[in-house]
Design an enzyme around this catalytic site. Structure first.
Site, PDB file in Angstrom:
ATOM      1  N   TRP A  55       0.712  -1.250   0.099  1.00 47.29           N
ATOM      2  CA  TRP A  55      -0.124   0.047  -0.116  1.00 47.29           C
ATOM      3  C   TRP A  55       0.813   1.304   0.068  1.00 47.29           C
ATOM      4  CZ3 TRP A  55      -0.151  -3.991   3.413  1.00 47.29           C
ATOM      5  CH2 TRP A  55       0.435  -4.021   4.888  1.00 47.29           C
ATOM      6  N   GLU A  89      -4.948   1.096   6.241  1.00 44.34           N
ATOM      7  CA  GLU A  89      -4.876   1.710   7.395  1.00 44.34           C
ATOM      8  C   GLU A  89      -5.874   0.837   8.277  1.00 44.34           C
ATOM      9  OE1 GLU A  89      -2.768   3.650   8.653  1.00 44.34           O
ATOM     10  OE2 GLU A  89      -1.419   3.685   6.905  1.00 44.34           O
ATOM     11  N   TYR A 116      -5.613  10.027  13.076  1.00 49.30           N
ATOM     12  CA  TYR A 116      -4.462   9.454  12.679  1.00 49.30           C
ATOM     13  C   TYR A 116      -4.572   8.930  11.437  1.00 49.30           C
ATOM     14  CZ  TYR A 116      -1.665   5.409  11.336  1.00 49.30           C
ATOM     15  OH  TYR A 116      -0.838   4.731  10.696  1.00 49.30           O
ATOM     16  N   ASP A 134       1.156   7.627  15.211  1.00 48.34           N
ATOM     17  CA  ASP A 134       0.786   6.371  15.738  1.00 48.34           C
ATOM     18  C   ASP A 134       1.811   5.947  17.045  1.00 48.34           C
ATOM     19  OD1 ASP A 134       3.218   5.485  14.579  1.00 48.34           O
ATOM     20  OD2 ASP A 134       2.495   4.089  13.196  1.00 48.34           O
TER      21      ASP A 134
END
Ligand code: SF4
Length: 352
Positions: free
Chosen positions: A20, A33, A116, A134
């Site tokens: 990704w 995600e 996030y 994160d």
């Protein structure tokens, strides 16, 4: 050299290659995600490929049934993530004309997307300068700048975000964020090798001997304990073995997943109490006047905020019995592998 320049150099040598990364399809970035929240990269990679293959576009995901989505998600845990993905895909199709939102506020409106994830999507897909924060980034940045604010709170996120907004590479925020995440994960590990670190000459934690003390974590609540007693009933109809299942409802864990009929208690039942309570439950729920069962070995299942202790009560009922009610559905036993169940039930099924 600035933070961004040093990270960029490090990333060229050590950055990860991930399926990704280097793409700009917001749908696939969003999928990755959500899958990677609470999931290790290696496990997440398989699920990512599975989802992209089954649902190549947001329209395909929106058109799937919730059972299909949950079934594909099975084993990843935190099933609300899968339900939210599904709801958000339908929202994109119905409310956004099938076009993935391309701004931070628009992405934040998707169910299950927090600050996030929104930052990750808009920076990777649209190169908008929103820093990602994160757990790995918290660790690295708190050590580098000696920040002692307890992490993973809204206030901490805002503090780290305003600091990183001044540092982010505005031309390549995607690359800056990828490098930041990889650096925290691969170099500034919980127990890092600081002798190999390009920030060793400026890192406040290293200079002040506080590497092991940062980041500061807020105290965790003790997991709640729950006791689950599942009724695995089996009987044959026209030579086909059947069993009884129900779909979990309400705001509790595993909503939407299937399970055997469940009796839950707030403390462990003693050897004397269990047959009495099981007989009472079997009478009330399935109208069985007597109930004899075999016990499975105990299962312990750890979730972030809960510890589940489970036992399966296995019972063979006379042929032709049909204990199904409005609440419970009778299905051929072989079909259980086609419906979404929790990892706990799956573990039990594998022992049979
Ligand atoms: S010097 Fe050590 S603690 Fe500081 S940023 Fe580098 S790896 Fe992390």
């Amino acid at each position: 050299m600035s933070l961004s320049q040093k990270l960029d150099t490090w990333y060229t040598d050590y950055g990860r290659t991930l399926p990704w990364r280097g793409i700009s399809d917001p749908y696939r970035i969003w999928l990755s995600e959500i899958i990677l929240q609470q999931t290790r990269i290696e496990q997440g990679r398989d699920y990512y490929h599975r989802f992209v293959e089954a649902f190549p576009t947001v329209a395909d995901l929106a058109a799937a049934s919730e059972d299909q989505v949950l079934r594909l998600w099975q084993g990843l845990g935190y099933y609300s993530r899968a339900r939210n993905l599904h709801v958000a895909a339908q929202y994109i199709m119905n409310e956004c004309g099938g076009v993935f939102p391309s701004d931070y506020q628009g992405v934040l409106k998707l169910k299950g997307v927090g600050r996030y994830t929104a930052a990750a999507i808009v920076s990777f897909a649209f190169r908008l300068p929103y820093p990602v924060i994160d757990g790995n980034v918290y660790r690295f940045i708190s050590r580098l700048y000696g920040i002692v604010t307890p992490i993973a709170t809204d206030a901490a996120y805002s503090e780290f975000e305003s600091l990183l907004l001044k540092k982010i590479d505005r031309l390549r925020p995607d690359r800056f964020n990828a490098a930041l995440m990889d650096f925290g994960s691969l170099q500034c590990k919980p127990v890092p090798d600081c002798s190999q670190c390009p920030f060793a000459d400026e890192c406040i934690a290293l200079k002040t001997g506080r590497v092991a003390l940062l980041p500061v974590k807020a105290a965790k609540a003790k997991p709640k304990e729950r006791w689950f007693y599942y009724f695995h009933l089996r009987w044959t109809v026209n030579g086909v073995e059947h069993t009884l299942v129900e779909q979990r409802q309400g705001k509790d864990i595993w909503r939407g997943l299937y399970q055997f009929p469940l009796m839950e208690t707030d403390k462990e039942l003693t050897d004397k109490q269990l047959p009495v309570e099981a007989a009472r439950f079997a009478k009330e729920e399935f109208h069985l006047s007597s109930f004899r069962f075999l016990l499975s070995p105990p299962f312990r299942h750890q979730l972030t905020h809960r510890t589940i202790h489970a036992l399966f009560l296995e019972a063979e009922l006379p042929s032709g019995t049909a204990p199904a009610t409005e609440k419970y559905r009778a299905i051929p036993s072989s079909e259980i592998k086609n419906i979404p169940v929790s990892r706990l039930i799956d573990r039990y099924l594998q022992t049979l």
